[in-house]
Write a protein that holds these residues in place. Structure first.
Motif, PDB file in Angstrom:
ATOM      1  N   ALA A  28     -51.079 -19.712 -11.505  1.00  0.00           N
ATOM      2  CA  ALA A  28     -49.888 -19.928 -12.328  1.00  0.00           C
ATOM      3  C   ALA A  28     -49.869 -21.338 -12.884  1.00  0.00           C
ATOM      4  O   ALA A  28     -49.498 -21.577 -14.021  1.00  0.00           O
ATOM      5  CB  ALA A  28     -48.617 -19.683 -11.495  1.00  0.00           C
ATOM      6  N   ARG A  84     -52.289 -21.740 -15.922  1.00  0.00           N
ATOM      7  CA  ARG A  84     -51.921 -21.141 -17.204  1.00  0.00           C
ATOM      8  C   ARG A  84     -51.025 -22.038 -18.029  1.00  0.00           C
ATOM      9  O   ARG A  84     -51.133 -22.087 -19.248  1.00  0.00           O
ATOM     10  CB  ARG A  84     -51.191 -19.801 -16.994  1.00  0.00           C
ATOM     11  CG  ARG A  84     -52.088 -18.665 -16.626  1.00  0.00           C
ATOM     12  CD  ARG A  84     -51.274 -17.374 -16.577  1.00  0.00           C
ATOM     13  NE  ARG A  84     -50.688 -17.081 -17.883  1.00  0.00           N
ATOM     14  CZ  ARG A  84     -51.291 -16.395 -18.844  1.00  0.00           C
ATOM     15  NH1 ARG A  84     -52.517 -15.977 -18.689  1.00  0.00           N
ATOM     16  NH2 ARG A  84     -50.675 -16.153 -19.989  1.00  0.00           N
ATOM     17  N   GLY A 129     -45.181 -26.032 -17.101  1.00  0.00           N
ATOM     18  CA  GLY A 129     -45.153 -24.677 -17.593  1.00  0.00           C
ATOM     19  C   GLY A 129     -45.018 -24.574 -19.089  1.00  0.00           C
ATOM     20  O   GLY A 129     -45.024 -23.484 -19.633  1.00  0.00           O
ATOM     21  N   ASP A 136     -48.380 -17.202  -5.802  1.00  0.00           N
ATOM     22  CA  ASP A 136     -48.856 -17.588  -7.136  1.00  0.00           C
ATOM     23  C   ASP A 136     -49.771 -16.524  -7.720  1.00  0.00           C
ATOM     24  O   ASP A 136     -49.740 -16.244  -8.922  1.00  0.00           O
ATOM     25  CB  ASP A 136     -49.592 -18.921  -7.074  1.00  0.00           C
ATOM     26  CG  ASP A 136     -48.660 -20.111  -6.900  1.00  0.00           C
ATOM     27  OD1 ASP A 136     -47.432 -19.927  -7.017  1.00  0.00           O
ATOM     28  OD2 ASP A 136     -49.156 -21.218  -6.648  1.00  0.00           O
ATOM     29  N   ILE A 161     -47.653 -13.677  -9.037  1.00  0.00           N
ATOM     30  CA  ILE A 161     -46.970 -14.040 -10.277  1.00  0.00           C
ATOM     31  C   ILE A 161     -47.952 -14.090 -11.442  1.00  0.00           C
ATOM     32  O   ILE A 161     -47.635 -13.672 -12.563  1.00  0.00           O
ATOM     33  CB  ILE A 161     -46.248 -15.395 -10.116  1.00  0.00           C
ATOM     34  CG1 ILE A 161     -45.024 -15.225  -9.207  1.00  0.00           C
ATOM     35  CG2 ILE A 161     -45.828 -15.955 -11.466  1.00  0.00           C
ATOM     36  CD1 ILE A 161     -43.910 -14.364  -9.771  1.00  0.00           C
ATOM     37  N   SER A 162     -49.151 -14.603 -11.209  1.00  0.00           N
ATOM     38  CA  SER A 162     -50.134 -14.703 -12.294  1.00  0.00           C
ATOM     39  C   SER A 162     -50.528 -13.334 -12.824  1.00  0.00           C
ATOM     40  O   SER A 162     -50.947 -13.210 -13.973  1.00  0.00           O
ATOM     41  CB  SER A 162     -51.377 -15.460 -11.821  1.00  0.00           C
ATOM     42  OG  SER A 162     -52.119 -14.711 -10.875  1.00  0.00           O
ATOM     43  N   ASP A 172     -46.035 -15.751 -19.676  1.00  0.00           N
ATOM     44  CA  ASP A 172     -45.800 -17.191 -19.551  1.00  0.00           C
ATOM     45  C   ASP A 172     -44.350 -17.534 -19.229  1.00  0.00           C
ATOM     46  O   ASP A 172     -44.077 -18.520 -18.533  1.00  0.00           O
ATOM     47  CB  ASP A 172     -46.226 -17.914 -20.833  1.00  0.00           C
ATOM     48  CG  ASP A 172     -47.737 -18.007 -20.970  1.00  0.00           C
ATOM     49  OD1 ASP A 172     -48.436 -17.863 -19.952  1.00  0.00           O
ATOM     50  OD2 ASP A 172     -48.222 -18.219 -22.099  1.00  0.00           O
ATOM     51  N   ILE A 224     -43.913 -16.876 -15.542  1.00  0.00           N
ATOM     52  CA  ILE A 224     -44.654 -17.884 -14.786  1.00  0.00           C
ATOM     53  C   ILE A 224     -43.925 -19.218 -14.801  1.00  0.00           C
ATOM     54  O   ILE A 224     -43.835 -19.907 -13.782  1.00  0.00           O
ATOM     55  CB  ILE A 224     -46.088 -18.025 -15.339  1.00  0.00           C
ATOM     56  CG1 ILE A 224     -46.886 -16.739 -15.046  1.00  0.00           C
ATOM     57  CG2 ILE A 224     -46.797 -19.237 -14.747  1.00  0.00           C
ATOM     58  CD1 ILE A 224     -48.218 -16.660 -15.754  1.00  0.00           C
ATOM     59  N   TYR A 265     -40.824 -18.969 -12.629  1.00  0.00           N
ATOM     60  CA  TYR A 265     -41.246 -18.966 -11.227  1.00  0.00           C
ATOM     61  C   TYR A 265     -41.619 -20.378 -10.782  1.00  0.00           C
ATOM     62  O   TYR A 265     -41.278 -20.800  -9.670  1.00  0.00           O
ATOM     63  CB  TYR A 265     -42.432 -18.032 -11.030  1.00  0.00           C
ATOM     64  CG  TYR A 265     -43.005 -18.099  -9.639  1.00  0.00           C
ATOM     65  CD1 TYR A 265     -42.408 -17.405  -8.591  1.00  0.00           C
ATOM     66  CD2 TYR A 265     -44.133 -18.863  -9.368  1.00  0.00           C
ATOM     67  CE1 TYR A 265     -42.926 -17.482  -7.303  1.00  0.00           C
ATOM     68  CE2 TYR A 265     -44.648 -18.947  -8.089  1.00  0.00           C
ATOM     69  CZ  TYR A 265     -44.043 -18.255  -7.065  1.00  0.00           C
ATOM     70  OH  TYR A 265     -44.554 -18.347  -5.790  1.00  0.00           O
ATOM     71  N   HIS A 266     -42.330 -21.101 -11.643  1.00  0.00           N
ATOM     72  CA  HIS A 266     -42.759 -22.448 -11.271  1.00  0.00           C
ATOM     73  C   HIS A 266     -41.555 -23.344 -10.983  1.00  0.00           C
ATOM     74  O   HIS A 266     -41.532 -24.052  -9.970  1.00  0.00           O
ATOM     75  CB  HIS A 266     -43.605 -23.076 -12.376  1.00  0.00           C
ATOM     76  CG  HIS A 266     -43.911 -24.524 -12.117  1.00  0.00           C
ATOM     77  ND1 HIS A 266     -44.879 -24.924 -11.225  1.00  0.00           N
ATOM     78  CD2 HIS A 266     -43.326 -25.663 -12.575  1.00  0.00           C
ATOM     79  CE1 HIS A 266     -44.897 -26.243 -11.159  1.00  0.00           C
ATOM     80  NE2 HIS A 266     -43.964 -26.714 -11.972  1.00  0.00           N
TER      81      HIS A 266
END
Length: 230
Positions: free
Chosen positions: A4, A7, A12, A153, A156-157, A162, A165, A168-169
């Motif tokens: 994650a 990406r 993010g 992670d 989620i990935s 995006d 992600i 989530y981050h």
């Protein structure tokens, strides 16, 4: 570095400049390393010194950190790092359930059996080490914490989204603060946490959507309840 993280970068947002990304990274690391504590009040000058950045860079960063709920700017009083209280814990874990429910459904469709098998082996291997060791050193639980974070992670990935992600981050920073403050993995909590992971992996390998969603919801609620109890 997690999938994650790869990406989207630390913040993010692919439009982040390297300087903004570095500033965001420094703040995050200060939180996770305990150099900034939940509820702490600091001045802009103290924060500039702590993060080793210019006042201009800090002022550019503050609106984003405040929007993400990681701090609160109090005019003429200072900057308060977000506190860990019951509403914050409930909100963070409720958001985590929503995001990870979607993640397991994506993983169900996309994640290869060999990846899931490797995850299962890692988890079982560490549980076997825990059983075999009388008193594991702190580094063992640090390794387990890394495996724990990397597993989520990985899920989620699998969404390939995006926006998910990124959300989530940001939320994972709150979750990691809660863990540092309240629910770090120990000899007592590790079997339950990894047992929950193994239940998720089992459901994913069986391609059982209902069981996978139920398993991840149970896992997140168990973590939330441990945090609230303390």
């Amino acid at each position: 570095m997690t999938a994650a993280h790869d990406r989207t970068g630390a913040g993010g947002d692919p439009s982040d400049t390297p300087l903004k990304k570095a500033a965001y990274d420094r703040f995050q690391q200060a939180l996770l390393q305990g150099r900034l504590r939940p509820g702490q009040v600091v001045s802009q000058k103290e924060l500039v010194t702590l993060l080793d950045m210019s006042i201009g860079a800090l002022r550019e960063l503050l609106p984003r950190l405040e929007a993400e709920g990681l701090l609160h700017v109090m005019p003429k009083r200072g900057i308060q790092i977000t506190s860990i209280d019951l509403p914050m814990i409930r909100d963070a874990f409720q958001m985590r359930i929503a995001l990870e429910r979607e993640a397991v459904l994506s993983a169900l469709r996309k994640m290869p059996d060999e990846v899931l098998q490797a995850e299962e082996q890692k988890h079982r291997g560490l549980l076997d080490q825990l059983t075999a060791r009388g008193d594991p050193p702190p580094e063992f639980f640090d390794q387990c914490q890394d495996i724990d974070s990397a597993f989520h992670d990985l899920l989620i990935s699998a969404t390939g989204n995006d926006l998910i992600i990124q959300a989530y981050h940001v939320n994972s920073i709150r979750i990691r603060l809660i863990k540092l403050d309240r629910i770090r993995l120990t000899r007592r909590t590790l079997p339950s946490a990894f047992g929950d992971h193994l239940a998720v992996i089992k459901a994913l390998r069986a391609r059982d959507a209902a069981a996978a969603v139920a398993a991840i919801e149970t896992h997140v609620r168990n973590a939330r309840d441990r945090a609230i109890e303390l």
